[in-house]
Design an enzyme around this catalytic site. Structure first.
Site, mmCIF file in Angstrom:
data_model
loop_
_atom_site.group_PDB
_atom_site.id
_atom_site.type_symbol
_atom_site.label_atom_id
_atom_site.label_comp_id
_atom_site.label_asym_id
_atom_site.label_seq_id
_atom_site.Cartn_x
_atom_site.Cartn_y
_atom_site.Cartn_z
ATOM 1 N N LYS A 128 0.858 -1.196 0.000
ATOM 2 C CA LYS A 128 0.000 0.000 0.000
ATOM 3 C C LYS A 128 0.884 1.232 0.000
ATOM 4 O O LYS A 128 2.032 1.165 0.449
ATOM 5 C CB LYS A 128 -0.859 0.023 1.264
ATOM 6 C CG LYS A 128 -2.055 0.944 1.171
ATOM 7 C CD LYS A 128 -3.226 0.245 0.537
ATOM 8 C CE LYS A 128 -4.371 1.171 0.259
ATOM 9 N NZ LYS A 128 -5.567 0.393 -0.123
ATOM 10 N N ASP A 168 -7.078 4.365 -4.390
ATOM 11 C CA ASP A 168 -7.710 4.265 -3.072
ATOM 12 C C ASP A 168 -8.284 5.670 -2.834
ATOM 13 O O ASP A 168 -8.531 6.396 -3.817
ATOM 14 C CB ASP A 168 -6.669 3.864 -2.001
ATOM 15 C CG ASP A 168 -7.313 3.436 -0.678
ATOM 16 O OD1 ASP A 168 -7.744 2.284 -0.570
ATOM 17 O OD2 ASP A 168 -7.403 4.264 0.252
HETATM 18 P P1 NDP Z 1 -12.878 7.971 -2.664
HETATM 19 O O1 NDP Z 1 -11.799 8.967 -2.510
HETATM 20 O O2 NDP Z 1 -13.461 7.707 -4.005
HETATM 21 O O3 NDP Z 1 -14.096 8.300 -1.698
HETATM 22 C C1 NDP Z 1 -13.927 8.440 -0.325
HETATM 23 C C2 NDP Z 1 -15.223 8.897 0.280
HETATM 24 O O4 NDP Z 1 -15.127 8.849 1.697
HETATM 25 C C3 NDP Z 1 -15.561 10.335 -0.067
HETATM 26 O O5 NDP Z 1 -16.935 10.508 -0.060
HETATM 27 C C4 NDP Z 1 -14.891 11.100 1.064
HETATM 28 O O6 NDP Z 1 -15.463 12.361 1.297
HETATM 29 C C5 NDP Z 1 -15.136 10.168 2.236
HETATM 30 N N1 NDP Z 1 -14.041 10.281 3.207
HETATM 31 C C6 NDP Z 1 -12.724 10.096 2.973
HETATM 32 N N2 NDP Z 1 -12.007 10.317 4.085
HETATM 33 C C7 NDP Z 1 -12.881 10.669 5.015
HETATM 34 C C8 NDP Z 1 -12.751 11.027 6.375
HETATM 35 N N3 NDP Z 1 -11.552 11.092 6.978
HETATM 36 N N4 NDP Z 1 -13.881 11.293 7.053
HETATM 37 C C9 NDP Z 1 -15.090 11.231 6.441
HETATM 38 N N5 NDP Z 1 -15.273 10.904 5.155
HETATM 39 C C10 NDP Z 1 -14.187 10.626 4.464
HETATM 40 O O7 NDP Z 1 -12.284 6.633 -2.041
HETATM 41 P P2 NDP Z 1 -12.790 5.117 -2.227
HETATM 42 O O8 NDP Z 1 -14.254 5.078 -2.410
HETATM 43 O O9 NDP Z 1 -11.915 4.497 -3.237
HETATM 44 O O10 NDP Z 1 -12.386 4.500 -0.823
HETATM 45 C C11 NDP Z 1 -13.280 4.441 0.279
HETATM 46 C C12 NDP Z 1 -12.828 3.359 1.242
HETATM 47 O O11 NDP Z 1 -12.834 2.095 0.580
HETATM 48 C C13 NDP Z 1 -11.407 3.518 1.792
HETATM 49 O O12 NDP Z 1 -11.378 3.002 3.111
HETATM 50 C C14 NDP Z 1 -10.585 2.633 0.890
HETATM 51 O O13 NDP Z 1 -9.394 2.206 1.519
HETATM 52 C C15 NDP Z 1 -11.558 1.476 0.693
HETATM 53 N N6 NDP Z 1 -11.334 0.631 -0.478
HETATM 54 C C16 NDP Z 1 -11.235 1.144 -1.727
HETATM 55 C C17 NDP Z 1 -11.077 0.302 -2.810
HETATM 56 C C18 NDP Z 1 -11.036 0.812 -4.202
HETATM 57 O O14 NDP Z 1 -10.964 -0.016 -5.114
HETATM 58 N N7 NDP Z 1 -11.114 2.112 -4.456
HETATM 59 C C19 NDP Z 1 -10.941 -1.148 -2.641
HETATM 60 C C20 NDP Z 1 -11.131 -1.598 -1.281
HETATM 61 C C21 NDP Z 1 -11.296 -0.719 -0.255
HETATM 62 P P3 NDP Z 1 -14.921 13.669 0.497
HETATM 63 O O15 NDP Z 1 -15.563 13.618 -0.839
HETATM 64 O O16 NDP Z 1 -15.380 14.800 1.348
HETATM 65 O O17 NDP Z 1 -13.438 13.540 0.459
HETATM 66 O O1 2IT Z 2 -7.917 -1.416 -0.468
HETATM 67 C C1 2IT Z 2 -7.903 -1.934 -1.606
HETATM 68 O O2 2IT Z 2 -8.055 -3.149 -1.762
HETATM 69 C C2 2IT Z 2 -7.724 -1.060 -2.772
HETATM 70 N N1 2IT Z 2 -7.656 0.152 -2.604
HETATM 71 C C3 2IT Z 2 -7.618 -1.651 -4.141
HETATM 72 C C4 2IT Z 2 -6.201 -2.068 -4.409
HETATM 73 C C5 2IT Z 2 -5.908 -2.539 -5.809
HETATM 74 O O3 2IT Z 2 -4.735 -2.856 -6.029
HETATM 75 O O4 2IT Z 2 -6.788 -2.610 -6.661
#
Ligand code: NDP
Ligand code: 2IT
Length: 448
Positions: A128, A168
């Site tokens: 990561k 992420d």
């Molecule tokens: P994005 O940046 O697309 O979206 C994040 C969302 O969460 C936004 O709405 C953001 O609000 C909100 N957010 C972020 N940080 C905070 C905080 N500190 N407090 C409150 N709200 C917050 O990210 P993802 O959707 O990709 O990721 C969301 C979660 O999913 C994370 O935990 C990530 O690690 C996990 N994840 C992501 C994967 C992926 O493929 N993308 C895979 C597996 C897990 P704002 O718009 O105001 O920033």
């Molecule tokens: O937390 C996660 O699994 C991710 N942000 C996706 C990682 C990836 O390599 O697709």
């Protein structure tokens, strides 16, 4: 030595060696506790030092990221890549750009990624990275300059056989595009499988964008099915409005659920008619604005300042899809009082340890992140496979494979939980099932 004592000693060493890293400690403690029954039955993992090696990253890279903003000012951020474990494949995991990123956050995420990636059944190790860079309020040009500077250091550490980053929080298609462009320029190679989550025009996979959210909902639907239920007619609350949240909402809606609330880091919206996803996508994916804008399109919807209050809304299914520790003890108690049936972690570690304990003690169906959100990284591995073949599969083909992977993860985690006398506890089941494959690979590869 008895397994419980051994685990306690290893954990104490982790805390001592990694001071002031509470998120990393939290992630390690949960996994180590789950593994006690395995270590009890398989002393060889203790003898071979598997756990001591697992909690120590193979390599941590930390670097300066200097860039010029639109006013010509010099800005400096810190970049990270934690290459945690490569026993079953190249390091694989996302990059997070958010002001809260520090070594505790990237280590907790990298550690979790080892087990998650193992659960997918695909050949990917755990890693990561990211930066404390805040993309909010930055122009496209500033984002590009930052990404180029970040890759100017990172390029020497990554590669399709070494380490394959993806997105992420704060890193989506736009950022991956800039990172890929700079990598290609520096290396003078079109090495598609060095990054995943790429655009469809240059080696990206169909369904990768939707994969984490869709996968989460496939997992949840399978869990409900085991209890003779389904998402049809259920009320759902989803936190966040980013990549994971949007596509979790889309699939849940398709399966007949009604989504009443979602959020961003400023506050949350409640729409009694059910969230209009076209509006959320327009605000978040196109305009990159605040979720509060939603009420301009849907006058009856309500906006509330502060994101924590979202969990006070009564729902059958809660899907935290924003960030770590967003559901604390207090929020968990309210959800239980409001008779939530299932909590599915879309984000990484969105429930505090205390919150998880409350859900398990109250027999709430609980889908842990490592299992439930593995669809994103699994589809990244499918993107790598397509890149290696120089072919691309159809949307239906990738989606079918994603669904199959999520069902397999559910079956494997449930089976492991049963085998170690923790029936229905998918936290324990996922940790054990993810661990065993990595541990066996490490045993076979000697002390490295
Ligand atoms: P994005 O940046 O697309 O979206 C994040 C969302 O969460 C936004 O709405 C953001 O609000 C909100 N957010 C972020 N940080 C905070 C905080 N500190 N407090 C409150 N709200 C917050 O990210 P993802 O959707 O990709 O990721 C969301 C979660 O999913 C994370 O935990 C990530 O690690 C996990 N994840 C992501 C994967 C992926 O493929 N993308 C895979 C597996 C897990 P704002 O718009 O105001 O920033
Ligand atoms: O937390 C996660 O699994 C991710 N942000 C996706 C990682 C990836 O390599 O697709």
């Amino acid at each position: 030595m008895n397994a419980e004592e051994y685990v306690k000693q290893v954990f104490e060493q982790v805390v001592k060696r990694n001071p002031n890293e509470p998120e990393f400690h939290q992630a390690v403690e949960e996994v180590l506790e789950s593994l006690i029954p395995v270590l009890d039955r398989h002393n060889e993992y203790i003898k071979e030092g598997i756990i001591e090696r697992l909690v120590e990253p193979e390599r941590i890279i930390m670097f300066r990221v200097p860039w010029l903003d639109d006013n010509g000012n010099i800005r400096v951020n810190r970049g990270f890549r934690v290459e945690f474990n490569s026993a079953i494949g190249p390091y694989k995991g996302g990059l997070r750009f958010h002001p809260t990123v520090n070594s505790s956050i990237v280590k907790f995420l990298g550690f979790e990624q080892i087990f998650k990636n193992s659960l997918t059944g695909l050949p990917i190790g755990g890693g990561k990275g990211g930066s404390d860079f805040d993309p909010k309020g930055k122009s496209d040009k500033e984002i590009m300059k930052f990404c180029q500077s970040f890759m100017t250091e990172l390029y020497r550490h990554v590669g399709q056989f070494t380490d394959v980053p993806a997105g992420d929080i704060g890193v989506s298609g736009r950022e991956i595009g800039y990172l890929f462009g700079q990598y290609k320029r520096i290396k003078n190679e079109f090495a598609a499988a060095v990054l995943t989550g790429k655009g469809l025009a240059y080696g990206g996979s169909l369904v990768r964008k939707e994969a984490t959210g869709f996968g989460l909902v496939y997992f949840v639907e399978r869990m409900l099915e085991d209890k003779n239920m389904s998402l049809k007619g259920k009320t759902v609350v989803v936190s966040g409005s980013g990549n994971v949240a949007i596509y979790a909402m889309e699939k849940a809606k398709e399966l007949g659920a009604k989504i009443v609330a979602c959020s961003d880091s400023n506050g949350y919206i409640y729409d009694s008619e059910g969230i209009d996803l076209k509006v959320v996508k327009q605000i978040k994916e196109v305009e990159r604005k605040r979720i509060s804008e939603y009420v301009k399109y849907r006058s009856w919807a309500k906006y509330y300042e502060g994101c924590k209050g979202i969990w006070t809304n009564k729902c059958d299914v809660a899907l935290p899809c924003a960030t770590q520790n967003e559901i604390d003890e207090e929020a968990a108690k309210i959800l239980v009082e409001n008779e939530v049936i299932l909590v599915g972690e879309g984000a990484n570690m969105p429930c505090s340890s205390k919150a998880v304990e409350i859900f398990i003690d109250n027999n709430i169906l609980f889908a842990p992140a490592k299992a439930a959100n593995a669809g994103g990284v699994a589809t990244s591995a499918l993107e790598m496979a397509q890149n290696s073949m120089r072919l691309s599969w159809s949307f239906e083909e990738v989606d079918r494979r994603l669904k199959e992977i999520m069902i397999n993860i559910y079956e494997n985690a449930s089976e492991a939980a049963k085998k170690y006398d923790c029936e229905d506890n998918l936290v324990v089941g996922a940790n054990i099932a993810g661990f065993i494959k990595v541990a066996n690979a490490m045993m076979e590869q000697g002390v490295v």
